[in-house]
Design a protein around this motif. Sequence first.
Motif, PDB file in Angstrom:
ATOM      1  N   THR A  39       1.120  -1.442  -0.035  1.00 25.89           N
ATOM      2  CA  THR A  39      -0.138   0.089   0.122  1.00 25.89           C
ATOM      3  C   THR A  39       1.135   1.386  -0.179  1.00 25.89           C
ATOM      4  N   LYS A  40       0.634   2.124  -1.080  1.00 26.95           N
ATOM      5  CA  LYS A  40       1.791   3.344  -1.210  1.00 26.95           C
ATOM      6  C   LYS A  40       2.997   2.986  -0.896  1.00 26.95           C
ATOM      7  N   ASP A  41       3.580   2.177  -1.775  1.00 26.70           N
ATOM      8  CA  ASP A  41       5.080   1.907  -1.503  1.00 26.70           C
ATOM      9  C   ASP A  41       5.717   2.434  -2.720  1.00 26.70           C
ATOM     10  N   ASP A  42       6.883   3.094  -2.348  1.00 21.81           N
ATOM     11  CA  ASP A  42       7.663   3.914  -3.227  1.00 21.81           C
ATOM     12  C   ASP A  42       8.966   3.257  -3.665  1.00 21.81           C
ATOM     13  N   ARG A  43       9.110   1.966  -3.456  1.00 24.49           N
ATOM     14  CA  ARG A  43      10.217   1.102  -3.854  1.00 24.49           C
ATOM     15  C   ARG A  43      10.094   1.157  -5.309  1.00 24.49           C
ATOM     16  N   ARG A  44      11.183   1.511  -6.288  1.00 28.65           N
ATOM     17  CA  ARG A  44      11.553   1.208  -7.478  1.00 28.65           C
ATOM     18  C   ARG A  44      11.259  -0.219  -8.027  1.00 28.65           C
ATOM     19  N   VAL A  68      -2.303   3.267  -9.072  1.00 24.91           N
ATOM     20  CA  VAL A  68      -1.019   4.422  -9.379  1.00 24.91           C
ATOM     21  C   VAL A  68      -1.447   5.794  -9.211  1.00 24.91           C
ATOM     22  N   PRO A  69      -0.635   6.897  -8.991  1.00 25.88           N
ATOM     23  CA  PRO A  69      -1.071   8.123  -9.027  1.00 25.88           C
ATOM     24  C   PRO A  69      -1.610   8.549 -10.603  1.00 25.88           C
ATOM     25  N   PRO A  70      -2.540   9.193 -10.855  1.00 28.54           N
ATOM     26  CA  PRO A  70      -3.099   9.357 -12.208  1.00 28.54           C
ATOM     27  C   PRO A  70      -2.253  10.431 -12.899  1.00 28.54           C
ATOM     28  N   ARG A  90      18.452 -10.605  -5.068  1.00 34.72           N
ATOM     29  CA  ARG A  90      18.223  -9.610  -4.079  1.00 34.72           C
ATOM     30  C   ARG A  90      19.613  -8.681  -4.567  1.00 34.72           C
ATOM     31  N   GLN A  91      20.478  -9.143  -4.873  1.00 36.49           N
ATOM     32  CA  GLN A  91      21.509  -7.968  -5.120  1.00 36.49           C
ATOM     33  C   GLN A  91      21.194  -7.140  -6.530  1.00 36.49           C
ATOM     34  N   GLU A  92      20.522  -7.836  -7.495  1.00 33.75           N
ATOM     35  CA  GLU A  92      20.190  -7.245  -8.560  1.00 33.75           C
ATOM     36  C   GLU A  92      19.075  -6.100  -8.199  1.00 33.75           C
ATOM     37  N   ARG A  93      18.240  -6.447  -7.206  1.00 32.40           N
ATOM     38  CA  ARG A  93      16.916  -5.526  -6.702  1.00 32.40           C
ATOM     39  C   ARG A  93      17.944  -4.387  -6.212  1.00 32.40           C
ATOM     40  N   ASN A  94      18.910  -4.693  -5.104  1.00 31.40           N
ATOM     41  CA  ASN A  94      19.496  -3.442  -4.667  1.00 31.40           C
ATOM     42  C   ASN A  94      20.286  -2.447  -5.765  1.00 31.40           C
ATOM     43  N   VAL A  95      20.771  -3.233  -6.819  1.00 32.22           N
ATOM     44  CA  VAL A  95      21.671  -2.351  -7.715  1.00 32.22           C
ATOM     45  C   VAL A  95      20.773  -1.678  -8.497  1.00 32.22           C
ATOM     46  N   ALA A  96      19.390  -2.302  -8.809  1.00 35.75           N
ATOM     47  CA  ALA A  96      18.559  -1.626  -9.893  1.00 35.75           C
ATOM     48  C   ALA A  96      17.576  -0.310  -9.021  1.00 35.75           C
ATOM     49  N   GLY A  97      17.587  -0.456  -7.755  1.00 34.40           N
ATOM     50  CA  GLY A  97      17.075   0.633  -7.031  1.00 34.40           C
ATOM     51  C   GLY A  97      17.902   1.723  -6.625  1.00 34.40           C
ATOM     52  N   GLU A  98      19.188   1.510  -6.547  1.00 36.02           N
ATOM     53  CA  GLU A  98      20.385   2.566  -6.673  1.00 36.02           C
ATOM     54  C   GLU A  98      20.208   3.337  -8.048  1.00 36.02           C
ATOM     55  N   GLU A  99      20.540   2.614  -9.004  1.00 33.98           N
ATOM     56  CA  GLU A  99      20.441   3.271 -10.240  1.00 33.98           C
ATOM     57  C   GLU A  99      19.223   3.952 -10.630  1.00 33.98           C
ATOM     58  N   ALA A 100      18.232   3.638 -10.126  1.00 33.31           N
ATOM     59  CA  ALA A 100      16.833   4.496 -10.343  1.00 33.31           C
ATOM     60  C   ALA A 100      17.198   5.721  -9.307  1.00 33.31           C
ATOM     61  N   MET A 159       9.896   9.475 -12.090  1.00 31.06           N
ATOM     62  CA  MET A 159      11.141   8.888 -12.006  1.00 31.06           C
ATOM     63  C   MET A 159      11.953  10.206 -11.157  1.00 31.06           C
ATOM     64  N   GLY A 160      11.573  11.516 -11.359  1.00 31.25           N
ATOM     65  CA  GLY A 160      12.210  12.673 -10.304  1.00 31.25           C
ATOM     66  C   GLY A 160      11.771  12.744  -9.142  1.00 31.25           C
ATOM     67  N   HIS A 161      10.506  11.872  -8.757  1.00 31.80           N
ATOM     68  CA  HIS A 161      10.183  12.087  -7.191  1.00 31.80           C
ATOM     69  C   HIS A 161       9.550  10.812  -6.775  1.00 31.80           C
ATOM     70  N   ALA A 162       9.291  10.584  -5.539  1.00 27.58           N
ATOM     71  CA  ALA A 162       8.695   9.352  -5.040  1.00 27.58           C
ATOM     72  C   ALA A 162       7.382   9.247  -5.717  1.00 27.58           C
ATOM     73  N   SER A 163       7.312   7.859  -6.068  1.00 23.84           N
ATOM     74  CA  SER A 163       6.060   7.750  -6.845  1.00 23.84           C
ATOM     75  C   SER A 163       5.519   6.403  -5.990  1.00 23.84           C
ATOM     76  N   LYS A 164       4.281   6.268  -5.494  1.00 28.06           N
ATOM     77  CA  LYS A 164       3.796   5.442  -4.646  1.00 28.06           C
ATOM     78  C   LYS A 164       2.730   4.533  -5.241  1.00 28.06           C
ATOM     79  N   VAL A 165       2.676   3.381  -5.239  1.00 25.48           N
ATOM     80  CA  VAL A 165       1.780   2.593  -6.130  1.00 25.48           C
ATOM     81  C   VAL A 165       1.156   1.534  -4.734  1.00 25.48           C
ATOM     82  N   SER A 166       0.095   0.867  -5.008  1.00 25.24           N
ATOM     83  CA  SER A 166      -0.638   0.064  -4.213  1.00 25.24           C
ATOM     84  C   SER A 166      -0.998  -1.125  -5.026  1.00 25.24           C
TER      85      SER A 166
END
Length: 462
Positions: A39-44, A68-70, A90-100, A159-166
């Motif tokens: 719920t309203k999660d901002d993880r990329r 998603v935010p409209p 899990r390592q791929e997830r961490n790398v992708a999150g940092e790249e985002a 991508m420029g700010h936190a995007s929260k999805v559920s």
Amino acid sequence: SFCTLLGMASNSAALAVCLAFLVACLPGAAAWNYTLGVTKDDRRVIDIGSFGFAQNGVMELVLDSLEVPPEESGKIGFTLDLVATATGARQERNVAGEEAKRHQTCFVDDEAFINKRPRFHVALARAVAETNPLKNARVVINVTTPGMYAFFFYNCRGMGHASKVSFRVHVRQYNRYTTDSGLRVSYLSAGDENLPAMYVVFALFFAAGLFAWHRALRELPRRVFAVHRMMYALVVVKIIALLLEAAVLHHRKATGGLQYGLDYIYYAFQTLRGVMLFTVILLLGTGWSTLKPFLSERDKRILYVILPLQIGVNVALAVLDESSEGNRSWSRYRDGLRMFDIACCCAILLPVVWSIKSLKDAETSDGKRNRNLSRLQQFRTFYIAVIAFVYFTRIVVPLAETQLPFQLTWVPPFMYEAGAVFFYAFCGVRFRPTEADSMFTPAAADAEDDAGEVEFDDEDKP
């Protein structure tokens, strides 16, 4: 109480069989490997879970809802990626999150991951643009390249700010095997296919050990102490836990779902086994009922602190095992609980160290010097064995889990149970009742001797 445990031990085989049959009759849950809701999660990037597919694997995805935010736009969806290991995912997830975060690079556009291995892509950007929230979407993926696959959710909107999805998603993953009788479906990962049979085999090993221990106690009943009976009860609980684990995995293999009654009983016996193992190690380390007929206040404090903590760790790990890896901080909680478990294992070594110190202090005493030297050697050997067991099961086995390919995910459980067999056998051989064993001379008999008495903090005696 100890008496209750010992009463259970006398009918161990019948109890184990009855439990296995009773829980098999309980109703099971829906056949979903796992369900994740955020719920309203901002993880990329969210690593939802991993699974070892054979050559004819299937993944079914049912998306209950995705909101998603409209006002935002961008790519969003799921991917099923071939990875080396679950840890690699899990390592791929961490790398992708940092790249985002650093470069606003979308997970599916990252050159480090494009065209490097098979990927199944479920793009939902157009669907959510037309229908927001998106509901009741279903996707079936047929996997033909065997390997360990990780299931990711990615969100590249805003991508420029936190995007929260559920969203809430149900995932069913299984392998199909062709047999002489037709097509067989298994909901276990390819490397875990034979785990139920493996646990039954190990239960038989422990049953053989229980039979040998029963004979050893029957041969010298006057040399049997309370700690020997505790060791007997521990093996009984271990056998029941192994049979229940085999039953749990067999049910999941056949249905892909949980059988809540069976799972609850299994986790209860797993917790009881862990607590009893710690208790036996602590009692052997303090010399209770063998070197002294009481527990000092210092020994009791260790028991009162470590055992409740161990119960809490086991319960928390059980809850974590039944939840999806995609839950926020899942990896952090798992790693923290493992470190806490290692700390508890180190704490149970303290009574052994104290006993060794007390025996060293009495080593030069007259009259009992040979006996004290023999006891000192026993405790030193036991100390080394406990360290080896803790290091192997808490460090080596988890490291093996992170390195082995998908076909060999059965090896770490095999290593753990094989290590348990050797440790239990070692303790049984070292601490069995024998006529000439100086380790198990009753404390009352020692008290009658006036030379070389070993001091064990008598001022703490209640």
